[in-house]
Design a protein around this motif. Structure first.
Motif, short mmCIF file in Angstrom:
data_model
loop_
_atom_site.label_atom_id
_atom_site.label_comp_id
_atom_site.label_asym_id
_atom_site.label_seq_id
_atom_site.Cartn_x
_atom_site.Cartn_y
_atom_site.Cartn_z
N ARG A 33 89.55 34.00 22.39
CA ARG A 33 89.32 32.64 21.90
C ARG A 33 90.47 31.74 22.32
NH1 ARG A 33 88.01 36.28 18.32
NH2 ARG A 33 85.95 36.26 17.39
N GLU A 39 83.44 30.79 15.16
CA GLU A 39 83.89 31.59 16.30
C GLU A 39 85.39 31.82 16.24
OE1 GLU A 39 82.56 29.94 19.98
OE2 GLU A 39 80.45 30.13 19.43
N LEU A 40 86.17 30.78 15.86
CA LEU A 40 87.61 30.93 15.72
C LEU A 40 87.96 32.01 14.71
CD1 LEU A 40 89.14 27.34 15.67
CD2 LEU A 40 89.75 29.20 17.19
#
Length: 120
Positions: free
Chosen positions: A26, A109-110
């Motif tokens: 990420r 998502e983080l």
């Protein structure tokens, strides 16, 4: 940010790549304030260690995951925090990110969640 080397910091777009939950890569962005303090920290270092976070004493080496946890615990204790620092930090980051226009899916998502129902 265990395992992060100084060269992985992209000062141009104020970000770095990290490996998160499930070995997913990420991109994490820094605020201007973060970059200021990061620059200040790196400028005062007098070592040649490539790691971003290093031990206090020579021989300087990458700070372990447990060492980072210990340092955060010391800071939390000095600040008089009674709740889990990680939860407070994540809540703060999520609020800032949402307030700056990020999509909820991007925040998921983080945090390493693949769907809204994935909270593990």
């Amino acid at each position: 940010m265990h395992g992060l080397n100084k060269v992985y910091i992209n000062q141009h777009n104020m970000s770095t790549l990290v490996i998160g939950k499930g070995d997913k890569q990420r991109e994490v962005y820094f605020s201007i304030r973060d970059m200021y303090h990061l620059y200040k920290y790196l400028k005062q270092r007098e070592d040649d260690c490539t790691a971003l976070m290093i031990t206090e004493r020579k021989p300087y080496r990458m700070l372990s995951r447990r060492g980072i946890q210990r340092e955060i615990g010391i800071i939390a204790k000095k600040a008089g925090l009674k709740t889990k620092l990680a939860l407070m930090f994540l809540t703060h980051v999520c609020n800032l990110t949402l307030n700056n226009g990020a999509e909820l899916v991007a925040i998921q998502e983080l945090l390493g969640h693949s769907s809204p129902d994935d909270h593990t």
